[in-house]
Design an enzyme around this catalytic site. Structure first.
Site, PDB file in Angstrom:
ATOM      1  N   HIS A 180       7.837   5.048  -0.871  1.00  0.00           N
ATOM      2  CA  HIS A 180       9.127   4.674  -0.279  1.00  0.00           C
ATOM      3  C   HIS A 180      10.080   5.852  -0.477  1.00  0.00           C
ATOM      4  O   HIS A 180       9.920   6.883   0.158  1.00  0.00           O
ATOM      5  CB  HIS A 180       9.581   3.373  -0.959  1.00  0.00           C
ATOM      6  CG  HIS A 180      10.724   2.660  -0.308  1.00  0.00           C
ATOM      7  ND1 HIS A 180      11.247   2.989   0.910  1.00  0.00           N
ATOM      8  CD2 HIS A 180      11.471   1.596  -0.730  1.00  0.00           C
ATOM      9  CE1 HIS A 180      12.246   2.167   1.212  1.00  0.00           C
ATOM     10  NE2 HIS A 180      12.409   1.314   0.225  1.00  0.00           N
ATOM     11  N   HIS A 202       4.367   5.094   9.261  1.00  0.00           N
ATOM     12  CA  HIS A 202       5.402   4.127   8.912  1.00  0.00           C
ATOM     13  C   HIS A 202       4.894   2.740   9.246  1.00  0.00           C
ATOM     14  O   HIS A 202       4.186   2.564  10.230  1.00  0.00           O
ATOM     15  CB  HIS A 202       6.681   4.424   9.716  1.00  0.00           C
ATOM     16  CG  HIS A 202       7.901   3.834   9.108  1.00  0.00           C
ATOM     17  ND1 HIS A 202       8.269   2.535   9.321  1.00  0.00           N
ATOM     18  CD2 HIS A 202       8.815   4.365   8.262  1.00  0.00           C
ATOM     19  CE1 HIS A 202       9.373   2.296   8.642  1.00  0.00           C
ATOM     20  NE2 HIS A 202       9.732   3.376   7.985  1.00  0.00           N
ATOM     21  N   ASP A 249      11.293  11.131   5.911  1.00  0.00           N
ATOM     22  CA  ASP A 249      11.059  11.915   4.700  1.00  0.00           C
ATOM     23  C   ASP A 249      10.407  13.265   4.973  1.00  0.00           C
ATOM     24  O   ASP A 249      10.359  14.116   4.094  1.00  0.00           O
ATOM     25  CB  ASP A 249      10.170  11.122   3.728  1.00  0.00           C
ATOM     26  CG  ASP A 249      10.903   9.920   3.207  1.00  0.00           C
ATOM     27  OD1 ASP A 249      12.065  10.082   2.843  1.00  0.00           O
ATOM     28  OD2 ASP A 249      10.318   8.826   3.190  1.00  0.00           O
TER      29      ASP A 249
HETATM   30  N1  ACO Z   1      -1.697  10.165   6.327  1.00  0.00           N
HETATM   31  C1  ACO Z   1      -2.951   9.888   6.757  1.00  0.00           C
HETATM   32  N2  ACO Z   1      -3.347   8.693   7.199  1.00  0.00           N
HETATM   33  C2  ACO Z   1      -2.421   7.715   7.201  1.00  0.00           C
HETATM   34  C3  ACO Z   1      -1.086   7.919   6.774  1.00  0.00           C
HETATM   35  C4  ACO Z   1      -0.738   9.208   6.327  1.00  0.00           C
HETATM   36  N3  ACO Z   1       0.497   9.483   5.917  1.00  0.00           N
HETATM   37  N4  ACO Z   1      -0.406   6.764   6.898  1.00  0.00           N
HETATM   38  C5  ACO Z   1      -1.257   5.871   7.378  1.00  0.00           C
HETATM   39  N5  ACO Z   1      -2.474   6.433   7.572  1.00  0.00           N
HETATM   40  C6  ACO Z   1      -3.690   5.813   8.125  1.00  0.00           C
HETATM   41  C7  ACO Z   1      -4.288   4.805   7.128  1.00  0.00           C
HETATM   42  O1  ACO Z   1      -5.222   5.438   6.291  1.00  0.00           O
HETATM   43  C8  ACO Z   1      -4.897   3.809   8.070  1.00  0.00           C
HETATM   44  O2  ACO Z   1      -6.092   4.352   8.567  1.00  0.00           O
HETATM   45  P1  ACO Z   1      -7.386   3.409   8.817  1.00  0.00           P
HETATM   46  O3  ACO Z   1      -6.958   2.460   9.901  1.00  0.00           O
HETATM   47  O4  ACO Z   1      -8.463   4.347   9.195  1.00  0.00           O
HETATM   48  O5  ACO Z   1      -7.635   2.710   7.498  1.00  0.00           O
HETATM   49  C9  ACO Z   1      -3.927   3.746   9.239  1.00  0.00           C
HETATM   50  O6  ACO Z   1      -3.283   5.040   9.255  1.00  0.00           O
HETATM   51  C10 ACO Z   1      -2.894   2.655   9.130  1.00  0.00           C
HETATM   52  O7  ACO Z   1      -2.172   2.856   7.933  1.00  0.00           O
HETATM   53  P2  ACO Z   1      -1.691   1.719   6.943  1.00  0.00           P
HETATM   54  O8  ACO Z   1      -1.966   2.176   5.532  1.00  0.00           O
HETATM   55  O9  ACO Z   1      -2.202   0.385   7.378  1.00  0.00           O
HETATM   56  O10 ACO Z   1      -0.130   1.746   7.201  1.00  0.00           O
HETATM   57  P3  ACO Z   1       0.952   1.019   6.322  1.00  0.00           P
HETATM   58  O11 ACO Z   1       1.896   0.416   7.295  1.00  0.00           O
HETATM   59  O12 ACO Z   1       0.344   0.129   5.305  1.00  0.00           O
HETATM   60  O13 ACO Z   1       1.609   2.232   5.530  1.00  0.00           O
HETATM   61  C11 ACO Z   1       3.048   3.957   4.862  1.00  0.00           C
HETATM   62  C12 ACO Z   1       2.811   2.813   5.851  1.00  0.00           C
HETATM   63  C13 ACO Z   1       3.043   3.425   3.423  1.00  0.00           C
HETATM   64  C14 ACO Z   1       4.429   4.568   5.135  1.00  0.00           C
HETATM   65  C15 ACO Z   1       1.918   5.017   5.061  1.00  0.00           C
HETATM   66  O14 ACO Z   1       1.966   5.512   6.382  1.00  0.00           O
HETATM   67  C16 ACO Z   1       2.017   6.147   4.054  1.00  0.00           C
HETATM   68  O15 ACO Z   1       1.551   6.005   2.933  1.00  0.00           O
HETATM   69  N6  ACO Z   1       2.652   7.312   4.455  1.00  0.00           N
HETATM   70  C17 ACO Z   1       2.832   8.411   3.549  1.00  0.00           C
HETATM   71  C18 ACO Z   1       4.010   8.135   2.609  1.00  0.00           C
HETATM   72  C19 ACO Z   1       5.328   8.178   3.332  1.00  0.00           C
HETATM   73  O16 ACO Z   1       5.616   9.089   4.112  1.00  0.00           O
HETATM   74  N7  ACO Z   1       6.202   7.187   3.039  1.00  0.00           N
HETATM   75  C20 ACO Z   1       7.563   7.125   3.595  1.00  0.00           C
HETATM   76  C21 ACO Z   1       7.761   5.914   4.410  1.00  0.00           C
HETATM   77  S1  ACO Z   1       9.353   5.943   5.151  1.00  0.00           S
HETATM   78  C22 ACO Z   1      10.400   5.488   3.924  1.00  0.00           C
HETATM   79  O17 ACO Z   1      10.127   4.830   2.972  1.00  0.00           O
HETATM   80  C23 ACO Z   1      11.771   5.958   4.049  1.00  0.00           C
END
Ligand code: ACO
Length: 436
Positions: free
Chosen positions: A262, A301, A357
């Site tokens: 987050h 996201h 971010d």
């Molecule tokens: N890099 C690579 N792959 C990713 C990323 C990423 N940053 N984010 C999601 N994916 C992939 C997942 O592995 C998943 O792949 P799969 O279908 O093969 O298993 C698919 O995309 C869907 O992702 P989920 O994990 O289901 O997405 P979720 O909605 O649960 O997660 C989150 C959202 C936590 C923001 C995630 O994208 C992440 O961890 N990003 C990196 C951290 C980040 O930038 N956080 C900031 C969020 S914005 C904020 O808080 C202000």
């Protein structure tokens, strides 16, 4: 709905266009004594937990609006305090109301001297986000009147106090980590100008914030002011639902924001860009991400399945900031990384775009903020959003103490055995730590 176990059909009304009440599922039973159906939604990915009038997001189209106003217009034309008024009170203020609001926030920028002593007690290397979290929690003990959460005047007062004091506590956490004396607020300056003064003032009589950086920080504050039911807003509401004062609930929201998924994500993004180091190393990083070995920080996201509109604004803003601060070389790696990722099938298929971010950390770093301050810089403006969400929750007659259900997967029932008769405990996959 037809229950295939019994063949019975049930009418479940669809409300608000696409919503069914989860409680309606309880009517669907195999027998009269049966508990009824419930929905299983780990991480609440498809569950609306409230009605809210604060922030609208269309994740597929990349739209973000506070109280109906597009984020692009607010970032270009508004200022953070005006936006905070809009978020907290629902309407933009006229000139007179804005002047009163600004005055009301500024008279609360000072903190009790005992809070200063409290902060002094942290270790020299305490993380500023931990200090902010602890200090805001401690503020609960300074304002016992804040327990009157059903009193409108009390809620208004705590809102002004929290928005007013947050920059002071945040700046002092930073000064503490630098071993520098705390700087008292200067209410002749703007909200962000005063914050910069409390952070960076040295021996000068009055600190003069650079207008470009003051405005850039103000825009960053506008962009971070609210984001509907994100992890920290959900924490604010969930903890607030047991009716503690708003300082306790805000401390919980700060704790949620602390995590790397987050508010800690921009630090993770900067660390990743530093690790990449040069553009030629980008393909190797992309390869690791696609192999599932790591995340591309600042990408993806839960809600946006399109370009995060805040990231778009920040990408443009970076150039203006760099004219004052000098160019942060990480921007070149970030832009190239974004270009390569957005052309790659892995990211296209999963609709992974840069989030806020991805670029905010690069700008903060150029402005001279250490990485530990990044989530603190997020928490200051998000306080207005948390308080608006909290006030909505308190006033909503449909809300109760937040208390989800579970699917119990443990042992059914076991008989206690005297200690001398027990076998040695075995390691379980659900144990927090190994049995000793
Ligand atoms: N890099 C690579 N792959 C990713 C990323 C990423 N940053 N984010 C999601 N994916 C992939 C997942 O592995 C998943 O792949 P799969 O279908 O093969 O298993 C698919 O995309 C869907 O992702 P989920 O994990 O289901 O997405 P979720 O909605 O649960 O997660 C989150 C959202 C936590 C923001 C995630 O994208 C992440 O961890 N990003 C990196 C951290 C980040 O930038 N956080 C900031 C969020 S914005 C904020 O808080 C202000």
């Amino acid at each position: 709905m037809t229950d295939n176990r019994t063949g019975k059909t049930y009418e479940v009304p669809i409300e608000d266009g696409n919503v069914i009440r989860a409680a309606a599922l309880r009517e669907i039973k195999e027998s009269a004594e049966d508990f009824g159906l419930m929905s299983y939604d780990p991480a609440l990915v498809n569950t609306a937990s409230c009605r809210s009038r604060v922030t609208f997001i269309d994740g597929d189209k990349g739209i973000l609006r506070y109280r109906g106003y597009p984020i692009e217009q607010l970032a270009e034309k508004s200022n953070y305090l005006e936006t905070a008024y809009l978020i907290v009170k629902g309407e933009l203020p006229d000139r007179k109301h804005f002047a009163a609001w600004e005055q009301n926030i500024k008279i609360h920028t000072m903190v009790h001297e005992s809070i200063k002593s409290f902060m002094d007690g942290f270790r020299y290397d305490a993380h500023p986000m931990g200090m902010l979290l602890g200090t805001v929690g401690a503020m609960s003990t300074f304002y016992p009147d804040a327990k009157n959460i059903f009193d409108l005047e009390s809620r208004r007062l705590q809102t002004r106090r929290l928005i007013g004091k947050m920059p002071t506590v945040a700046a002092w956490a930073f000064r503490h980590s630098r071993g520098l004396p705390y700087v008292y607020p200067d209410n002749d300056l703007s909200y962000t100008g005063n914050f910069l003064s409390m952070l960076f003032k040295m021996t000068e009589i009055q600190y003069k914030p650079n207008p470009v950086l003051e405005r850039a920080l103000d825009i960053l504050f506008i962009l971070h002011a609210d984001h509907e039911q994100n992890c920290s807003a959900n924490a604010m509401r969930a903890v607030g639902s047991s009716h503690p004062d708003p300082y306790c609930a805000t401390a919980a929201a700060i704790a949620a924001l602390y995590g790397p998924l987050h508010g800690g994500a921009n630090e993770a993004a900067i660390r990743m860009l530093m690790e990449i180091g040069s553009k030629d190393k980008i393909p190797a990083m992309i390869k690791d991400v696609k192999a599932g070995e790591r995340l591309l920080q600042g990408f993806g996201h839960r809600i946006y399945k399109n370009y995060d509109p805040r990231a778009k604004i920040l990408k443009k803003m970076a150039a203006e900031v760099f004219e004052v601060t000098g160019r942060n070389p990480l921007i070149d790696i970030a832009v190239e990384l974004e270009r390569i990722a957005l052309e790659d099938e892995y990211f296209i298929k999963r609709k992974l775009y840069p989030n806020v971010d991805f670029y905010s950390g690069i700008i903060y770093q150029a402005m001279g903020f250490p990485m530990e301050m990044f989530p603190v810089l997020f928490a200051i403006p998000r306080t207005s959003g948390w308080l608006a969400q909290w006030a909505e929750m308190v006033r909503d007659p449909e809300q109760k103490i937040a208390r989800p259900r579970q699917i119990y997967t443990g042992e059914v029932v076991r008989n206690w055995i005297p200690v001398n008769d027990r076998p040695a405990p075995t390691m379980r996959e659900d144990a927090v730590s190994e049995a000793i």
